[in-house]
Design a protein around this motif. Structure first.
Motif, PDB file in Angstrom:
ATOM      1  N   MET A  13       0.830  -1.219   0.000  1.00 24.25           N
ATOM      2  CA  MET A  13       0.000   0.000   0.000  1.00 24.25           C
ATOM      3  C   MET A  13       0.865   1.271   0.000  1.00 24.25           C
ATOM      4  SD  MET A  13      -3.177   1.007   0.386  1.00 24.25           S
ATOM      5  CE  MET A  13      -3.443   2.657  -0.147  1.00 24.25           C
ATOM      6  N   ILE A  14       1.789   1.338   0.989  1.00 25.97           N
ATOM      7  CA  ILE A  14       2.735   2.467   0.998  1.00 25.97           C
ATOM      8  C   ILE A  14       4.143   1.900   0.881  1.00 25.97           C
ATOM      9  CG2 ILE A  14       3.605   4.480   2.277  1.00 25.97           C
ATOM     10  CD1 ILE A  14       1.013   4.516   3.867  1.00 25.97           C
ATOM     11  N   THR A  15       4.883   2.381  -0.095  1.00 26.27           N
ATOM     12  CA  THR A  15       6.282   1.969  -0.231  1.00 26.27           C
ATOM     13  C   THR A  15       7.158   3.211  -0.151  1.00 26.27           C
ATOM     14  OG1 THR A  15       5.560   0.189  -1.686  1.00 26.27           O
ATOM     15  CG2 THR A  15       7.901   0.662  -1.677  1.00 26.27           C
ATOM     16  N   ILE A  16       8.068   3.187   0.786  1.00 28.53           N
ATOM     17  CA  ILE A  16       8.998   4.315   0.948  1.00 28.53           C
ATOM     18  C   ILE A  16      10.375   3.794   0.571  1.00 28.53           C
ATOM     19  CG2 ILE A  16      10.019   5.892   2.645  1.00 28.53           C
ATOM     20  CD1 ILE A  16       7.383   5.638   4.255  1.00 28.53           C
ATOM     21  N   THR A  17      11.015   4.472  -0.363  1.00 34.01           N
ATOM     22  CA  THR A  17      12.301   3.971  -0.859  1.00 34.01           C
ATOM     23  C   THR A  17      13.378   5.053  -0.738  1.00 34.01           C
ATOM     24  OG1 THR A  17      10.986   2.756  -2.495  1.00 34.01           O
ATOM     25  CG2 THR A  17      13.366   2.713  -2.803  1.00 34.01           C
ATOM     26  N   ASN A  18      14.400   4.719   0.002  1.00 34.35           N
ATOM     27  CA  ASN A  18      15.594   5.581   0.160  1.00 34.35           C
ATOM     28  C   ASN A  18      15.236   7.046   0.456  1.00 34.35           C
ATOM     29  OD1 ASN A  18      17.045   3.286  -0.511  1.00 34.35           O
ATOM     30  ND2 ASN A  18      17.115   3.808  -2.685  1.00 34.35           N
ATOM     31  N   LEU A  19      14.342   7.222   1.395  1.00 33.86           N
ATOM     32  CA  LEU A  19      13.878   8.571   1.705  1.00 33.86           C
ATOM     33  C   LEU A  19      14.911   9.326   2.554  1.00 33.86           C
ATOM     34  CD1 LEU A  19      11.256  10.302   1.341  1.00 33.86           C
ATOM     35  CD2 LEU A  19      10.635   9.586   3.650  1.00 33.86           C
ATOM     36  N   CYS A  20      15.269  10.522   2.083  1.00 35.57           N
ATOM     37  CA  CYS A  20      16.169  11.392   2.842  1.00 35.57           C
ATOM     38  C   CYS A  20      15.502  12.752   2.997  1.00 35.57           C
ATOM     39  CB  CYS A  20      17.499  11.612   2.120  1.00 35.57           C
ATOM     40  SG  CYS A  20      18.495  10.127   2.047  1.00 35.57           S
ATOM     41  N   LYS A  21      15.677  13.338   4.177  1.00 33.26           N
ATOM     42  CA  LYS A  21      15.199  14.703   4.383  1.00 33.26           C
ATOM     43  C   LYS A  21      16.269  15.473   5.151  1.00 33.26           C
ATOM     44  CE  LYS A  21      12.693  18.343   4.703  1.00 33.26           C
ATOM     45  NZ  LYS A  21      12.240  19.129   3.549  1.00 33.26           N
ATOM     46  N   ILE A  22      16.758  16.517   4.517  1.00 34.39           N
ATOM     47  CA  ILE A  22      17.748  17.371   5.170  1.00 34.39           C
ATOM     48  C   ILE A  22      17.123  18.741   5.360  1.00 34.39           C
ATOM     49  CG2 ILE A  22      20.053  18.412   4.963  1.00 34.39           C
ATOM     50  CD1 ILE A  22      20.763  15.981   3.146  1.00 34.39           C
ATOM     51  N   TYR A  23      17.106  19.228   6.599  1.00 30.14           N
ATOM     52  CA  TYR A  23      16.643  20.590   6.875  1.00 30.14           C
ATOM     53  C   TYR A  23      17.863  21.510   6.868  1.00 30.14           C
ATOM     54  CZ  TYR A  23      12.250  18.632   8.754  1.00 30.14           C
ATOM     55  OH  TYR A  23      11.054  17.995   8.923  1.00 30.14           O
ATOM     56  N   GLY A  24      17.721  22.702   6.329  1.00 25.28           N
ATOM     57  CA  GLY A  24      18.795  23.697   6.363  1.00 25.28           C
ATOM     58  C   GLY A  24      19.920  23.331   5.409  1.00 25.28           C
ATOM     59  N   GLN A  25      20.955  24.162   5.458  1.00 26.53           N
ATOM     60  CA  GLN A  25      22.065  23.961   4.509  1.00 26.53           C
ATOM     61  C   GLN A  25      23.405  24.143   5.203  1.00 26.53           C
ATOM     62  OE1 GLN A  25      21.243  26.822   1.457  1.00 26.53           O
ATOM     63  NE2 GLN A  25      20.204  25.305   0.173  1.00 26.53           N
ATOM     64  N   GLY A  26      24.450  23.700   4.531  1.00 26.59           N
ATOM     65  CA  GLY A  26      25.827  23.907   4.996  1.00 26.59           C
ATOM     66  C   GLY A  26      26.041  23.345   6.382  1.00 26.59           C
ATOM     67  N   ASP A  27      26.727  24.150   7.253  1.00 22.94           N
ATOM     68  CA  ASP A  27      27.018  23.597   8.589  1.00 22.94           C
ATOM     69  C   ASP A  27      25.793  23.617   9.504  1.00 22.94           C
ATOM     70  OD1 ASP A  27      27.042  26.281   8.729  1.00 22.94           O
ATOM     71  OD2 ASP A  27      29.044  26.490   9.627  1.00 22.94           O
ATOM     72  N   LYS A  28      24.672  24.182   9.010  1.00 21.89           N
ATOM     73  CA  LYS A  28      23.430  24.156   9.820  1.00 21.89           C
ATOM     74  C   LYS A  28      22.506  23.008   9.383  1.00 21.89           C
ATOM     75  CE  LYS A  28      23.078  28.817  11.510  1.00 21.89           C
ATOM     76  NZ  LYS A  28      23.149  30.076  10.743  1.00 21.89           N
ATOM     77  N   ALA A  29      22.974  22.214   8.412  1.00 18.56           N
ATOM     78  CA  ALA A  29      22.102  21.149   7.883  1.00 18.56           C
ATOM     79  C   ALA A  29      21.836  20.065   8.933  1.00 18.56           C
ATOM     80  CB  ALA A  29      22.759  20.520   6.657  1.00 18.56           C
ATOM     81  N   VAL A  30      20.571  19.629   9.000  1.00 16.41           N
ATOM     82  CA  VAL A  30      20.191  18.528   9.912  1.00 16.41           C
ATOM     83  C   VAL A  30      19.610  17.407   9.053  1.00 16.41           C
ATOM     84  CG1 VAL A  30      18.644  17.814  11.787  1.00 16.41           C
ATOM     85  CG2 VAL A  30      19.587  20.137  11.777  1.00 16.41           C
ATOM     86  N   LYS A  31      20.237  16.219   9.147  1.00 14.87           N
ATOM     87  CA  LYS A  31      19.720  15.079   8.376  1.00 14.87           C
ATOM     88  C   LYS A  31      18.650  14.387   9.216  1.00 14.87           C
ATOM     89  CE  LYS A  31      21.700  12.086   4.974  1.00 14.87           C
ATOM     90  NZ  LYS A  31      22.875  11.403   4.469  1.00 14.87           N
ATOM     91  N   ALA A  32      17.384  14.738   8.990  1.00 16.83           N
ATOM     92  CA  ALA A  32      16.289  14.207   9.813  1.00 16.83           C
ATOM     93  C   ALA A  32      15.924  12.782   9.394  1.00 16.83           C
ATOM     94  CB  ALA A  32      15.071  15.113   9.708  1.00 16.83           C
TER      95      ALA A  32
END
Ligand SMILES: Nc1ncnc2c1ncn2[C@@H]1O[C@H](COP(=O)(O)OP(=O)(O)OP(=O)(O)O)[C@@H](O)[C@H]1O
Length: 326
Positions: free
Chosen positions: A1-20
């Motif tokens: 029903m739901i397939t999630i594949t290699n999902l990445c979410k990064i908030y912000g950029q550079g040295d403030k980036a957070v890999k959620a």
């Protein structure tokens, strides 16, 4: 029903980036109650918000039904969102609207006529057991009743999927139990697929058939809840059945963890170990939990005697799992 594949979410950029979210892949079959369990900051809200595209993933793909929703925009995206209902920790009801008007809101947006709205609202409030509260305002309701309104509103558009964002975290244990039972009932009666995120193991234990454990944006374990509970090395099993660490044993004793499931939880194992194999059995700790509808238990015991190997073979022959630690 739901397939999630290699999902990445990064908030912000550079040295403030957070890999959620870091390369998250999940497969949620139709009709499943699937839990994502994680501590605060693990990325649970980000994950559920990506599934209904309230948050745009940085990369990866999400498929709902046969539609790749991560490639949609405009009206098709709005239609795909309508196939997913969502409930929230703090209910998100409109304070100035009555219960019936809150539930009617998505139907108004959809353009349903007044009479069609009224009959659908009646049906939905009956479904969640709130038929006596049509004209009440949210401030006049208990937390559990507010969440019932939230559920009725989420189901207004007859979605295939219900997303639950910590929906019972603001409720007391008894109300939590009742709301989870309502979700389970809706899942069974309507075949609704439910993706819920929670930080509470008790929620997973009560209603989830499968679980994924999220830590720092990564899935560190996933599987069927009853299978993971039976595996002593799984994180889920260790959280459900905490072990006594480094217990003081008698000289020559064997430390065993015995895992019971279903009917085997009723076997008089320890009596047999004492009578048939003449062992001394010292129970160090353990518990029996109801997982879904199955009883699963783990007992940690010290076994002393000359017929340990025969006794362990007997336990295994009964279909129980036994893990010898020392
Ligand atoms: N809009 C945002 N901008 C920047 N960072 C964010 C944003 N939203 C979340 N984060 C960060 O992403 C990470 C995951 O957050 P998220 O809210 O998804 O976790 P969670 O598991 O839902 O936590 P909680 O249970 O406390 O809500 C955290 O480090 C958080 O600080």
């Amino acid at each position: 029903m739901i397939t999630i594949t290699n999902l990445c979410k990064i908030y912000g950029q550079g040295d403030k980036a957070v890999k959620a979210l870091d390369n998250v892949s999940l497969e949620i079959p139709r009709g499943e109650i699937f839990g994502v369990l994680g501590q605060s900051g693990a990325g649970k809200s980000t994950l559920i918000r990506c599934v209904n595209l309230l948050e745009l993933p940085t990369s990866g793909e999400i498929t709902v039904g046969d539609q790749v929703i991560t490639s949609l925009s405009g009206p098709p995206l709005r239609q795909a969102r309508q196939r997913m209902g969502m409930i929230f920790q703090h209910f998100n009801l409109l304070k100035s609207r009555t219960v019936a008007e809150n539930v009617a809101f998505p139907l108004e947006v959809k353009g349903l006529s007044k009479s069609a709205r009224q009959s659908r609202v009646k049906e939905l409030l009956e479904l969640v057991g709130l038929e006596s509260k049509f004209e009440a305002y949210p401030a006049q309701l208990s937390g559990g009743q507010k969440q019932r309104v939230g559920i009725a509103r989420a189901l207004a558009g007859s979605p295939d999927v219900l997303l639950s964002d910590e929906a019972t975290s603001a409720l007391d244990p008894q109300t939590t139990y009742a709301i989870l039972e309502l979700l389970r009932d809706l899942n069974r009666r309507m075949g609704l697929t439910i993706l819920l995120i929670t930080h509470e193991m008790s929620v997973v234990r009560q209603i989830c058939s499968s679980v994924a454990i999220l830590e720092a944006g990564q899935i560190v374990e996933q599987g069927r809840v009853n299978e993971l509970a039976l595996r002593p090395d799984s994180r889920l099993s260790q959280a459900l059945f905490p072990r006594i660490r480094n217990p003081q044993l008698h000289p020559g004793a064997t430390l065993a963890t015995i895992i019971f499931a279903g009917d085997s939880a009723n076997e008089p194992v320890f009596t047999t170990l004492v009578r048939k194999f003449e062992l001394d059995v010292n129970i160090l700790g353990g518990s029996i939990e109801t997982i879904g509808e199955q009883r699963i238990g783990q007992l940690q015991a010290e076994l002393i005697g000359s017929q340990i190997e025969e006794a362990l073979a007997y336990i295994r022959k009964l279909g129980l799992r036994v893990e010898v630690t020392r």
